[in-house]
Design a protein around this motif. Structure first.
Motif, PDB file in Angstrom:
ATOM      1  N   LYS A  91     -10.016 -13.451  10.579  1.00  0.00           N
ATOM      2  CA  LYS A  91      -9.323 -12.370   9.863  1.00  0.00           C
ATOM      3  C   LYS A  91      -9.410 -12.565   8.351  1.00  0.00           C
ATOM      4  CE  LYS A  91      -5.993 -11.014  13.428  1.00  0.00           C
ATOM      5  NZ  LYS A  91      -4.550 -10.930  13.787  1.00  0.00           N
ATOM      6  N   PHE A  92      -9.284 -13.815   7.918  1.00  0.00           N
ATOM      7  CA  PHE A  92      -9.374 -14.117   6.489  1.00  0.00           C
ATOM      8  C   PHE A  92     -10.771 -13.788   5.965  1.00  0.00           C
ATOM      9  CE2 PHE A  92     -10.432 -16.982   2.980  1.00  0.00           C
ATOM     10  CZ  PHE A  92      -9.386 -16.733   2.109  1.00  0.00           C
ATOM     11  N   ILE A  93     -11.802 -14.141   6.749  1.00  0.00           N
ATOM     12  CA  ILE A  93     -13.186 -13.877   6.332  1.00  0.00           C
ATOM     13  C   ILE A  93     -13.449 -12.383   6.249  1.00  0.00           C
ATOM     14  CG2 ILE A  93     -15.609 -14.083   7.029  1.00  0.00           C
ATOM     15  CD1 ILE A  93     -14.907 -16.825   8.202  1.00  0.00           C
ATOM     16  N   THR A  94     -13.005 -11.633   7.268  1.00  0.00           N
ATOM     17  CA  THR A  94     -13.242 -10.193   7.266  1.00  0.00           C
ATOM     18  C   THR A  94     -12.454  -9.496   6.158  1.00  0.00           C
ATOM     19  OG1 THR A  94     -11.494  -9.889   8.923  1.00  0.00           O
ATOM     20  CG2 THR A  94     -13.754 -10.087   9.725  1.00  0.00           C
ATOM     21  N   LYS A  95     -11.326 -10.068   5.757  1.00  0.00           N
ATOM     22  CA  LYS A  95     -10.492  -9.444   4.736  1.00  0.00           C
ATOM     23  C   LYS A  95     -10.967  -9.741   3.320  1.00  0.00           C
ATOM     24  CE  LYS A  95      -5.631  -8.737   3.523  1.00  0.00           C
ATOM     25  NZ  LYS A  95      -4.229  -9.067   3.866  1.00  0.00           N
ATOM     26  N   TRP A  96     -11.330 -11.000   3.079  1.00  0.00           N
ATOM     27  CA  TRP A  96     -11.654 -11.424   1.720  1.00  0.00           C
ATOM     28  C   TRP A  96     -13.083 -11.932   1.557  1.00  0.00           C
ATOM     29  CZ3 TRP A  96      -8.088  -9.427  -1.064  1.00  0.00           C
ATOM     30  CH2 TRP A  96      -6.769  -9.381  -0.619  1.00  0.00           C
ATOM     31  N   GLY A  97     -13.888 -11.850   2.608  1.00  0.00           N
ATOM     32  CA  GLY A  97     -15.248 -12.381   2.566  1.00  0.00           C
ATOM     33  C   GLY A  97     -16.116 -11.762   1.491  1.00  0.00           C
ATOM     34  N   THR A  98     -15.993 -10.447   1.292  1.00  0.00           N
ATOM     35  CA  THR A  98     -16.809  -9.759   0.288  1.00  0.00           C
ATOM     36  C   THR A  98     -16.500 -10.263  -1.116  1.00  0.00           C
ATOM     37  OG1 THR A  98     -16.924  -7.766   1.654  1.00  0.00           O
ATOM     38  CG2 THR A  98     -17.419  -7.517  -0.693  1.00  0.00           C
ATOM     39  N   LEU A  99     -15.214 -10.371  -1.442  1.00  0.00           N
ATOM     40  CA  LEU A  99     -14.822 -10.830  -2.772  1.00  0.00           C
ATOM     41  C   LEU A  99     -15.221 -12.290  -2.993  1.00  0.00           C
ATOM     42  CD1 LEU A  99     -11.285  -9.181  -3.072  1.00  0.00           C
ATOM     43  CD2 LEU A  99     -13.502  -8.311  -3.839  1.00  0.00           C
ATOM     44  N   ILE A 100     -15.076 -13.105  -1.942  1.00  0.00           N
ATOM     45  CA  ILE A 100     -15.491 -14.515  -2.040  1.00  0.00           C
ATOM     46  C   ILE A 100     -16.994 -14.597  -2.267  1.00  0.00           C
ATOM     47  CG2 ILE A 100     -15.707 -16.694  -0.753  1.00  0.00           C
ATOM     48  CD1 ILE A 100     -13.068 -15.951   0.635  1.00  0.00           C
ATOM     49  N   THR A 101     -17.752 -13.744  -1.553  1.00  0.00           N
ATOM     50  CA  THR A 101     -19.208 -13.730  -1.696  1.00  0.00           C
ATOM     51  C   THR A 101     -19.617 -13.349  -3.111  1.00  0.00           C
ATOM     52  OG1 THR A 101     -19.441 -13.107   0.633  1.00  0.00           O
ATOM     53  CG2 THR A 101     -21.351 -12.767  -0.785  1.00  0.00           C
ATOM     54  N   ILE A 102     -18.913 -12.382  -3.709  1.00  0.00           N
ATOM     55  CA  ILE A 102     -19.215 -11.973  -5.090  1.00  0.00           C
ATOM     56  C   ILE A 102     -19.041 -13.151  -6.038  1.00  0.00           C
ATOM     57  CG2 ILE A 102     -18.410 -10.558  -7.022  1.00  0.00           C
ATOM     58  CD1 ILE A 102     -17.761  -8.368  -4.968  1.00  0.00           C
ATOM     59  N   VAL A 103     -17.937 -13.885  -5.888  1.00  0.00           N
ATOM     60  CA  VAL A 103     -17.676 -15.040  -6.759  1.00  0.00           C
ATOM     61  C   VAL A 103     -18.740 -16.121  -6.556  1.00  0.00           C
ATOM     62  CG1 VAL A 103     -16.054 -16.902  -7.276  1.00  0.00           C
ATOM     63  CG2 VAL A 103     -15.204 -14.592  -6.856  1.00  0.00           C
ATOM     64  N   PHE A 114     -11.983   1.451  -3.785  1.00  0.00           N
ATOM     65  CA  PHE A 114     -12.093   0.121  -4.385  1.00  0.00           C
ATOM     66  C   PHE A 114     -13.021  -0.783  -3.572  1.00  0.00           C
ATOM     67  CE2 PHE A 114      -7.774   1.044  -6.374  1.00  0.00           C
ATOM     68  CZ  PHE A 114      -8.332   1.318  -7.610  1.00  0.00           C
ATOM     69  N   GLY A 115     -13.027  -0.605  -2.267  1.00  0.00           N
ATOM     70  CA  GLY A 115     -13.958  -1.358  -1.431  1.00  0.00           C
ATOM     71  C   GLY A 115     -15.395  -0.982  -1.734  1.00  0.00           C
ATOM     72  N   THR A 116     -15.643   0.311  -1.926  1.00  0.00           N
ATOM     73  CA  THR A 116     -16.987   0.774  -2.286  1.00  0.00           C
ATOM     74  C   THR A 116     -17.423   0.199  -3.624  1.00  0.00           C
ATOM     75  OG1 THR A 116     -16.731   2.836  -1.036  1.00  0.00           O
ATOM     76  CG2 THR A 116     -18.373   2.822  -2.796  1.00  0.00           C
ATOM     77  N   LEU A 117     -16.507   0.136  -4.584  1.00  0.00           N
ATOM     78  CA  LEU A 117     -16.822  -0.463  -5.883  1.00  0.00           C
ATOM     79  C   LEU A 117     -17.192  -1.936  -5.715  1.00  0.00           C
ATOM     80  CD1 LEU A 117     -16.968  -0.446  -8.970  1.00  0.00           C
ATOM     81  CD2 LEU A 117     -14.495  -0.853  -9.012  1.00  0.00           C
ATOM     82  N   ALA A 118     -16.415  -2.663  -4.904  1.00  0.00           N
ATOM     83  CA  ALA A 118     -16.724  -4.073  -4.651  1.00  0.00           C
ATOM     84  C   ALA A 118     -18.085  -4.221  -3.978  1.00  0.00           C
ATOM     85  CB  ALA A 118     -15.636  -4.700  -3.780  1.00  0.00           C
ATOM     86  N   GLY A 119     -18.395  -3.305  -3.063  1.00  0.00           N
ATOM     87  CA  GLY A 119     -19.703  -3.329  -2.413  1.00  0.00           C
ATOM     88  C   GLY A 119     -20.826  -3.081  -3.393  1.00  0.00           C
ATOM     89  N   ALA A 120     -20.601  -2.166  -4.350  1.00  0.00           N
ATOM     90  CA  ALA A 120     -21.614  -1.890  -5.368  1.00  0.00           C
ATOM     91  C   ALA A 120     -21.824  -3.095  -6.272  1.00  0.00           C
ATOM     92  CB  ALA A 120     -21.198  -0.674  -6.203  1.00  0.00           C
ATOM     93  N   VAL A 121     -20.742  -3.782  -6.604  1.00  0.00           N
ATOM     94  CA  VAL A 121     -20.849  -4.999  -7.416  1.00  0.00           C
ATOM     95  C   VAL A 121     -21.673  -6.055  -6.679  1.00  0.00           C
ATOM     96  CG1 VAL A 121     -19.562  -6.934  -8.414  1.00  0.00           C
ATOM     97  CG2 VAL A 121     -18.707  -4.607  -8.676  1.00  0.00           C
ATOM     98  N   LEU A 122     -21.387  -6.228  -5.391  1.00  0.00           N
ATOM     99  CA  LEU A 122     -22.110  -7.222  -4.596  1.00  0.00           C
ATOM    100  C   LEU A 122     -23.594  -6.894  -4.516  1.00  0.00           C
ATOM    101  CD1 LEU A 122     -22.256  -9.648  -2.692  1.00  0.00           C
ATOM    102  CD2 LEU A 122     -21.525  -8.165  -0.826  1.00  0.00           C
ATOM    103  N   VAL A 123     -23.915  -5.648  -4.192  1.00  0.00           N
ATOM    104  CA  VAL A 123     -25.319  -5.233  -4.050  1.00  0.00           C
ATOM    105  C   VAL A 123     -26.047  -5.328  -5.386  1.00  0.00           C
ATOM    106  CG1 VAL A 123     -26.845  -3.306  -3.506  1.00  0.00           C
ATOM    107  CG2 VAL A 123     -24.865  -3.761  -2.057  1.00  0.00           C
ATOM    108  N   GLY A 124     -25.402  -4.844  -6.463  1.00  0.00           N
ATOM    109  CA  GLY A 124     -26.037  -4.868  -7.782  1.00  0.00           C
ATOM    110  C   GLY A 124     -26.287  -6.277  -8.279  1.00  0.00           C
TER     111      GLY A 124
END
Length: 338
Positions: free
Chosen positions: A17-29, A290-300
């Protein structure tokens, strides 16, 4: 023994649950730190990744991807899939540039007319989906190919640039306004992105129209029985999708100063990835701004960092596709558990 097994299963579920919730933000960092040191210049004793020019390049790319992906986010709220966003952005790019270069129109008229024409694409999608009952993805694919061809035909198969040769054999006299070009540069492109994201977040979460769109996407039959005009909100979602795709295409023109073949189409996959990655951000489990923005940051950031590491362009799509697959897996595993 059984208590240990139960405790272990509980911990593994909490970790998931923690990974699915915060995994994207952790991956960006993690990616930010990785690319910072992976692109370290020993001669300058600094990271090439962190130079002002590169950060500006990333932000510009993120801004356009995020705006186009926000449009897709609206169609996803009604459980649709607008694959025509890339072609729509491409058509907007060609259309707005032609108004400057071919017809010498002013900024306001060029932008407004471009958005109005591109909204027609949203109406065509809506007609095919709502009235003709064609599945969303198939209908959007048909309009995608259609308007790719329209854009190419409109530009005679080539780019639109200042001082280009017209069919008459004379050079075009129209010029791109410096004020328009400034829209594709910082800080305006960042401001526009922030305004779009905040608008989408507020609209989807704090207005009845956004809540109705989520209801339509969640259970259209229940929404219909509740008195919600399902077809109207589907049409509205596709109009918003077309409008923001058009805005993205206009910003592509402002950023580059020309209309290049398939420039907008190149944003289709990053926008789709950004919107779907956004499902898992903060455990939302649904399309959100906000999730879409985070996804754009990750992809970019991922694309830029890989290019700086001299990864072949044809291999970058493999990695981006894998990231999208992982994001989808995390999203649907999260839905299954809930």
């Amino acid at each position: 023994m059984k208590e240990q097994v139960v405790d272990g299963n509980k911990k593994s579920k909490e970790l998931m649950k923690f990974i699915t919730k915060w995994g994207t933000l952790i991956t960006i960092v993690v990616l930010f730190i990785f690319f910072t040191f992976a692109n370290w210049s020993t001669s300058k004793n600094s990271s090439v990744f962190l130079t002002n020019d590169n950060i500006i390049t990333i932000i510009r790319s993120i801004a356009i991807t995020a705006i186009i992906a926000i449009g897709l986010t609206f169609s996803l709220t009604v459980k649709g899939m607008d694959l025509s966003i890339g072609a729509n952005a491409n058509f907007a790019d060609f259309l707005v540039m032609s108004m400057f270069v071919w017809y010498g129109m002013n900024i306001f008229s060029s932008i407004v007319l471009t958005i109005i024409v591109c909204l027609v694409i949203g109406l065509i999608n809506s007609f095919l989906i709502v009235k003709m009952k064609i599945p969303d993805m198939v209908a959007a694919l048909s309009t995608m190919f259609m308007f790719q061809g329209v854009a190419m035909t409109y530009s005679n198969g080539g780019a639109i640039t200042e001082r280009m040769m017209m069919k008459s054999g004379q050079a075009s006299v129209g010029l791109v306004s410096p004020a328009f070009r400034s829209l594709g540069k910082e800080p305006w492109i960042i401001v526009i992105m922030i305004v779009v994201v905040i608008f989408a977040h507020f609209f989807l979460n704090y207005t009845k129209y956004g809540r109705y769109m989520y209801a339509v996407g969640g259970n259209p039959e229940a929404a219909k029985l509740s008195g919600i005009a399902v077809n109207k909100y589907k049409i509205f979602a596709y109009l918003l999708s077309a409008g923001f795709a058009a805005l993205g295409g206009i910003l592509i023109a402002a950023r580059v100063g020309t209309a290049q073949v398939n420039a907008g189409a190149a944003y289709l996959m990053p926008a789709v990835a950004a919107a779907y990655i956004g499902f898992s951000v903060a455990g939302a489990g649904k399309p959100n701004a906000f999730g879409t923005l985070a996804g754009a940051v990750l992809v970019g950031m991922l694309e830029n960092g890989l290019i700086m590491m001299s990864v072949p362009y044809y291999a970058i799509d493999i990695i981006k596709g894998a990231v999208l697959a992982i994001a989808l897996a995390l999203t649907y595993v999260n839905k299954k558990d809930t």
